[in-house]
Design a protein around this motif. Sequence first.
Motif, PDB file in Angstrom:
ATOM      1  N   TYR A 100      -5.405  -5.656  -4.014  1.00 35.74           N
ATOM      2  CA  TYR A 100      -3.830  -5.792  -3.923  1.00 35.74           C
ATOM      3  C   TYR A 100      -3.529  -4.746  -5.248  1.00 35.74           C
ATOM      4  CZ  TYR A 100      -4.731  -9.840  -1.022  1.00 35.74           C
ATOM      5  OH  TYR A 100      -5.062 -10.517   0.043  1.00 35.74           O
ATOM      6  N   GLY A 110      -1.235  -1.270  -3.030  1.00 36.47           N
ATOM      7  CA  GLY A 110      -1.520  -2.686  -2.599  1.00 36.47           C
ATOM      8  C   GLY A 110      -2.482  -2.729  -1.494  1.00 36.47           C
ATOM      9  N   GLN A 163       2.122  -9.671  -0.679  1.00 39.80           N
ATOM     10  CA  GLN A 163       1.641  -8.649   0.099  1.00 39.80           C
ATOM     11  C   GLN A 163       1.062  -9.079   1.577  1.00 39.80           C
ATOM     12  OE1 GLN A 163      -0.788  -5.944  -1.742  1.00 39.80           O
ATOM     13  NE2 GLN A 163      -0.145  -6.322  -3.670  1.00 39.80           N
TER      14      GLN A 163
END
Length: 259
Positions: A100, A110, A163
């Motif tokens: 991430y 990410g 995310q």
Amino acid sequence: MIARSRQGQTYTVQAGDFLSSIAQTFYGDGSEAAWRKIYRANQAVIGFDSTQLQIGMVLVIPPKDSGGSSGDTSKGNFQDLLAAMGAFGSGVPDGDPRQYQVENPLGFMGKYQFGEPLLIDLGYYQAEIFYMHGADRNHWQGRWTGKRGVGSKAAFQGSPNVQEAAIREAFALNLSRIQAALAAQGQSIDSYLGRVKTFGGKTAMISLSGLLAGAHLSGPYGVANLLLKGLIVGDEFGTSILKYVDEYGGYDVTPADFS
């Protein structure tokens, strides 16, 4: 109505049917794993949305305790697709939280290598100058909107849950844009799914998971142009959209996974 054909047992969809109820009837099991077996074998008939059964559809029912029909093959489920894409995109093994926080030389960051244009479209970020719009990389010098509590680049990189939510939002947005681009030319995504197509001398089985992955690499209009015109594009590092369409094709994915 139940019948038999050279393909095996078939069932004609009746009013009020769902894949789960059909699986319960034939397998004594209405679980997701059971109904997805039927869906995979009939995706070319049902289309990309497993909830859109139509009265009169004739479905092939795979045997309960086998791999099913020749069309009933899967590389895994939606989580397996995300794991594969995340490991390749970040260069960090699945399950490692460092996924991430990765950032590549062009500023994509990410687990899923998000760029400025996508996060602008998803409402997380704002900028007047950004990658491919006056900038040659993702500089992340714009403004964060505070969506999902994210107020900075560091906060986005430090928020796995955000995310994971953002990639689902991206899939939903890209799918809607692919559908719109195809519809503008009088076509539908359903006419491509489950078919083997040849592009530039290379063949690929068209599936929803592959199209979603291809759109994440080259945008939804890159996918639409591939299907409509056979136009093969790639990213800045030379990765072809066909690699994503093929390599990430064949996962068991429906819009319900990311809606």
